[in-house]
Design an enzyme around this catalytic site. Structure first.
Site, PDB file in Angstrom:
ATOM      1  CB  THR A  23      -0.899   0.009   1.240  1.00 41.25           C
ATOM      2  OG1 THR A  23      -1.798  -1.110   1.166  1.00 41.25           O
ATOM      3  CG2 THR A  23      -1.719   1.289   1.341  1.00 41.25           C
ATOM      4  CB  THR A  59       6.619   3.231  -3.754  1.00 44.00           C
ATOM      5  OG1 THR A  59       7.099   4.500  -3.292  1.00 44.00           O
ATOM      6  CG2 THR A  59       7.703   2.586  -4.599  1.00 44.00           C
ATOM      7  CG  ASP A  69       4.284  -2.769   1.211  1.00 40.31           C
ATOM      8  OD1 ASP A  69       3.973  -1.711   0.632  1.00 40.31           O
ATOM      9  OD2 ASP A  69       3.729  -3.164   2.256  1.00 40.31           O
ATOM     10  CB  ALA A  71      10.049   1.045   3.229  1.00 42.08           C
ATOM     11  CE  LYS A 109       5.536  -2.050   4.744  1.00 38.88           C
ATOM     12  NZ  LYS A 109       5.153  -1.050   3.688  1.00 38.88           N
ATOM     13  N   GLY A 110       3.901   2.227   7.350  1.00 33.72           N
ATOM     14  CA  GLY A 110       2.622   2.605   7.921  1.00 33.72           C
ATOM     15  C   GLY A 110       2.206   4.026   7.652  1.00 33.72           C
ATOM     16  N   GLY A 111       2.999   4.748   6.848  1.00 34.57           N
ATOM     17  CA  GLY A 111       2.608   6.096   6.485  1.00 34.57           C
ATOM     18  C   GLY A 111       1.266   6.154   5.777  1.00 34.57           C
ATOM     19  N   GLY A 112       0.938   5.081   5.085  1.00 34.99           N
ATOM     20  CA  GLY A 112      -0.352   5.002   4.400  1.00 34.99           C
ATOM     21  C   GLY A 112      -1.462   4.445   5.262  1.00 34.99           C
ATOM     22  CD  GLU A 172       1.722  -1.415   4.392  1.00 40.12           C
ATOM     23  OE1 GLU A 172       1.594  -0.752   3.345  1.00 40.12           O
ATOM     24  OE2 GLU A 172       2.292  -0.971   5.410  1.00 40.12           O
TER      25      GLU A 172
END
EC number: 5.3.1.6
Length: 262
Positions: free
Chosen positions: A33, A36, A89, A91, A102-105, A111
């Site tokens: 997600t 990128t 994925d 990063a 990760k996890g900005g989205g 994930e």
């Protein structure tokens, strides 16, 4: 069109294009997600349409699932796939040991589940995502809505004993409302500045009541594909210790670059 892309988008595109070459017929592939990862899904969709590539994709968010279906990728759930050959994925940060934030989205929980249910995790990133120490990017922590201010206070208290520069935590918002993950949870973004011991921090955070998961991906990534704005690509394999360099010539194609919304 490729010629109209910014250098950062060109970097994301070439990394995604190179990573897509790892996908083979019959594979079960986790689809990440974020911006990128969206380039990757577009590249794979083009391979499905133009080259007849056949694989099953397991998305890590509802928006990735929607994009994958839109470009013609067969989408299945992790329950159906059970185990994956590969997950690709993005990063928000990665270090020399290929540890990640990760996890900005907002999809860090799915994930991480999908990544750890895979034989390999391949990360695609532009060169700006590489850091000497993790932590400049706010660390996302997914928490349940019930009692989240208490969870935040417990996290901030715990950070006092951790090797970090900052200890602030903020609730992620969407406009004037809390951001809601696909699982119905909230996200606290930790503004740490620098994380001295990421492995320790990841373990400690997950012991706090109310915390569902954190955005530190430790010892999970196998390969990182780094893209540059001039078309250069660097691929690092943490298991073999090898580094490969390549270059991708841009080919303008309306098929791939039109209406890319992420």
């Amino acid at each position: 069109m490729a010629g109209e892309l910014s250098p950062i988008d060109k970097a994301k595109f070439v990394a995604a294009k190179r990573a897509a070459e790892f996908v083979e017929d019959g594979m079960r592939v986790g689809l990440g997600t974020g911006s990128t990862a969206a380039w990757l899904v577009r590249c794979l969709g083009e391979m499905v349409r133009e080259e007849g590539l056949k694989f099953r994709g397991v998305p890590t968010s509802t928006r990735t699932a929607e994009l994958a279906r839109e470009v013609g990728i067969e989408v299945v759930s992790l329950d159906e796939a059970r185990w994956l050959d590969l997950t690709i994925d993005g990063a928000d940060e990665f270090d020399a040991e290929l540890n990640l934030i990760k996890g900005g989205g907002g999809a860090l929980l799915q994930e991480k589940i999908v990544a750890t249910a895979s034989d390999q995790l391949l990360v695609i990133a532009d060169a700006a995502k590489e850091v000497e120490h993790l932590g400049a990017f706010p660390l996302p922590v997914e928490v349940i809505p019930f009692g989240w201010p208490t969870t935040q206070a417990l996290i901030e208290e715990t950070l006092v004993a951790m090797d970090v520069m900052g200890r602030g935590a903020t609730l992620r918002m969407t406009g004037d409302r809390p951001f809601i993950t696909d699982e119905g949870n909230h996200i606290l973004d930790l503004h740490l500045g620098r994380i001295g011991n990421a492995r320790q921090l990841a373990m400690v955070l997950n012991q706090i009541p109310g915390v569902v998961e954190n955005g530190l991906f430790i010892d999970i990534c196998d390969i990182v594909v780094i893209g540059y704005g001039d078309g250069r690509i660097e691929m690092r394999d943490i298991n073999s210790g090898t580094v490969e360099n390549d270059r991708l010539d841009f080919v303008e194609t309306d098929n791939l670059f039109s209406d890319l919304g992420d």
